[in-house]
Design an enzyme around this catalytic site. Sequence first.
Site, PDB file in Angstrom:
ATOM      1  N   ASP A   1     -12.590  -4.605  -1.017  1.00  0.00           N
ATOM      2  CA  ASP A   1     -12.086  -5.830  -1.671  1.00  0.00           C
ATOM      3  C   ASP A   1     -12.987  -6.287  -2.821  1.00  0.00           C
ATOM      4  OD1 ASP A   1      -9.851  -6.071  -0.065  1.00  0.00           O
ATOM      5  OD2 ASP A   1     -10.834  -7.382   1.398  1.00  0.00           O
TER       6      ASP A   1
ATOM      7  N   LYS B   1      -8.783  -6.675  10.460  1.00  0.00           N
ATOM      8  CA  LYS B   1      -9.892  -6.269   9.592  1.00  0.00           C
ATOM      9  C   LYS B   1     -11.269  -6.391  10.253  1.00  0.00           C
ATOM     10  CE  LYS B   1      -9.077  -6.927   4.924  1.00  0.00           C
ATOM     11  NZ  LYS B   1      -8.760  -7.674   3.693  1.00  0.00           N
TER      12      LYS B   1
ATOM     13  N   ALA C   1     -12.719 -12.432   1.863  1.00  0.00           N
ATOM     14  CA  ALA C   1     -12.615 -11.961   0.487  1.00  0.00           C
ATOM     15  C   ALA C   1     -13.774 -12.506  -0.360  1.00  0.00           C
ATOM     16  CB  ALA C   1     -11.275 -12.386  -0.109  1.00  0.00           C
TER      17      ALA C   1
ATOM     18  N   ASN D   1     -17.453 -23.578  -1.454  1.00  0.00           N
ATOM     19  CA  ASN D   1     -16.489 -23.390  -0.366  1.00  0.00           C
ATOM     20  C   ASN D   1     -16.180 -24.728   0.282  1.00  0.00           C
ATOM     21  OD1 ASN D   1     -15.013 -21.391   1.220  1.00  0.00           O
ATOM     22  ND2 ASN D   1     -16.273 -22.093   2.942  1.00  0.00           N
ATOM     23  N   ARG D   2     -14.944 -24.881   0.769  1.00  0.00           N
ATOM     24  CA  ARG D   2     -14.553 -26.122   1.450  1.00  0.00           C
ATOM     25  C   ARG D   2     -15.569 -26.462   2.530  1.00  0.00           C
ATOM     26  NH1 ARG D   2      -8.792 -26.019   4.299  1.00  0.00           N
ATOM     27  NH2 ARG D   2      -9.845 -24.340   5.399  1.00  0.00           N
TER      28      ARG D   2
ATOM     29  N   THR E   1      -5.140  -4.197   7.496  1.00  0.00           N
ATOM     30  CA  THR E   1      -4.894  -5.543   6.987  1.00  0.00           C
ATOM     31  C   THR E   1      -4.818  -6.526   8.152  1.00  0.00           C
ATOM     32  OG1 THR E   1      -3.519  -6.816   5.471  1.00  0.00           O
ATOM     33  CG2 THR E   1      -2.374  -5.129   6.738  1.00  0.00           C
TER      34      THR E   1
ATOM     35  N   SER F   1       0.807  -1.230   0.000  1.00  0.00           N
ATOM     36  CA  SER F   1       0.000   0.000   0.000  1.00  0.00           C
ATOM     37  C   SER F   1       0.837   1.276   0.000  1.00  0.00           C
ATOM     38  CB  SER F   1      -0.965   0.007   1.188  1.00  0.00           C
ATOM     39  OG  SER F   1      -1.849  -1.064   1.081  1.00  0.00           O
TER      40      SER F   1
HETATM   41  P1  ATR Z   1      -9.792 -14.163   3.577  1.00  0.00           P
HETATM   42  O1  ATR Z   1     -10.217 -12.990   4.406  1.00  0.00           O
HETATM   43  O2  ATR Z   1      -8.462 -13.983   2.897  1.00  0.00           O
HETATM   44  O3  ATR Z   1     -10.866 -14.622   2.647  1.00  0.00           O
HETATM   45  P2  ATR Z   1     -10.497 -16.261   5.380  1.00  0.00           P
HETATM   46  O4  ATR Z   1     -11.689 -15.472   5.800  1.00  0.00           O
HETATM   47  O5  ATR Z   1      -9.716 -16.981   6.418  1.00  0.00           O
HETATM   48  O6  ATR Z   1      -9.486 -15.336   4.619  1.00  0.00           O
HETATM   49  O7  ATR Z   1     -10.977 -17.296   4.245  1.00  0.00           O
HETATM   50  C1  ATR Z   1     -10.114 -18.176   3.635  1.00  0.00           C
HETATM   51  C2  ATR Z   1     -10.877 -18.907   2.515  1.00  0.00           C
HETATM   52  O8  ATR Z   1      -9.990 -19.850   1.915  1.00  0.00           O
HETATM   53  C3  ATR Z   1     -12.085 -19.703   3.009  1.00  0.00           C
HETATM   54  O9  ATR Z   1     -13.043 -19.750   1.989  1.00  0.00           O
HETATM   55  C4  ATR Z   1     -11.457 -21.082   3.250  1.00  0.00           C
HETATM   56  O10 ATR Z   1     -12.373 -22.154   3.235  1.00  0.00           O
HETATM   57  P3  ATR Z   1     -13.145 -22.595   4.610  1.00  0.00           P
HETATM   58  O11 ATR Z   1     -14.209 -21.563   4.831  1.00  0.00           O
HETATM   59  O12 ATR Z   1     -13.697 -23.943   4.325  1.00  0.00           O
HETATM   60  O13 ATR Z   1     -12.091 -22.593   5.698  1.00  0.00           O
HETATM   61  C5  ATR Z   1     -10.558 -21.164   2.043  1.00  0.00           C
HETATM   62  N1  ATR Z   1      -9.463 -22.137   2.177  1.00  0.00           N
HETATM   63  C6  ATR Z   1      -8.327 -22.009   2.925  1.00  0.00           C
HETATM   64  N2  ATR Z   1      -7.535 -23.101   2.765  1.00  0.00           N
HETATM   65  C7  ATR Z   1      -8.181 -23.924   1.898  1.00  0.00           C
HETATM   66  C8  ATR Z   1      -7.893 -25.201   1.324  1.00  0.00           C
HETATM   67  N3  ATR Z   1      -6.748 -25.853   1.609  1.00  0.00           N
HETATM   68  N4  ATR Z   1      -8.803 -25.734   0.461  1.00  0.00           N
HETATM   69  C9  ATR Z   1      -9.939 -25.086   0.157  1.00  0.00           C
HETATM   70  N5  ATR Z   1     -10.280 -23.880   0.655  1.00  0.00           N
HETATM   71  C10 ATR Z   1      -9.420 -23.303   1.522  1.00  0.00           C
END
Ligand code: ATR
Length: 286
Positions: free
Chosen positions: A106, A70, A134, A153-154, A66, A21
Amino acid sequence: MIAGTTKVFCVIGDPIEHSLSPAMHNAAFRHLGLDAVFVAFRVDRKNLEHAVKGIRSLGIAGVNVTMPHKTAIISYLDELNKEAEFVGAVNTVLNAEGKLVGFNTDGIGAVRALKESGLTLKGKKIVLIGAGGAGKAIAFQLAQEACELRILNRDGEKAKQLAAKLERKFNTKILGNSLSQATLKECIKDADVLINATSVGMQPNHNQTPVDRELLKPGLTVMDIVYNPVETRLIREAKSAGANVVYGTEMLIFQGAASFEIWWKTPAPVDVMRKALSDKLCRGGA
Ligand code: ATR
């Protein structure tokens, strides 16, 4: 030149040394001849409240926020705009004559990056992977773009809840499901756009990708929010499959441009910010 009149802007986070930034905003300030400077402050969790008091008492004009602040910063602010409220996270603060207002740029940055790549979103089928901070921010913007959104999503429950919340809010149809190669295959089959909003592929796990190479194809636009490395495995494989790509650095530039525009109420010099970012990345930033 820094003088008694110089407005101060900053980014707070921990760690912060690699923040991009300052480079982007100082280049923009210089280019437009603004009497302002942008600095980075490492603020650890336990000092966040004091730091926000400092923003008020020192009259810092604007702040980027950041990791890891946040969400935590919200309780110290006076007001949130609708994106920050929905996402539950703030990346930009405006000091409006003593009132601290939180924003989240974002999603706005991601959507602008897609549009500036030449894409029209209306009527497009979009697959969004990720329902974290995000992912939520991007989904919130896309839900207002008259496109057909599918969120994977996972943790499938998170995707379903996010889709249901957006459906209620914007009276539109959105799919939410768990992330697997099967659901991905089904969703990508007739999709126009694929967005990775997870951290998969980020350093040090640059050998990982959220999507098998065989699902990528010409005609698909692939955007990765990961910008470290700039060329992620997903972007590399998308290119080799003949897909169009939008780099994570573009989202970074446009979320920064949106912050700039909140602070200055004037268009950001995007090309200047892009150049500053790429110079910094070449010198080994991020
Ligand atoms: P950010 O603010 O950067 O989005 P976050 O809120 O911690 O960070 O979200 C991380 C995202 O990456 C989530 O969608 C997470 O999935 P989960 O909600 O199931 O945890 C996803 N993510 C992180 N590691 C992952 C992996 N190995 N496989 C699939 N999704 C993953």
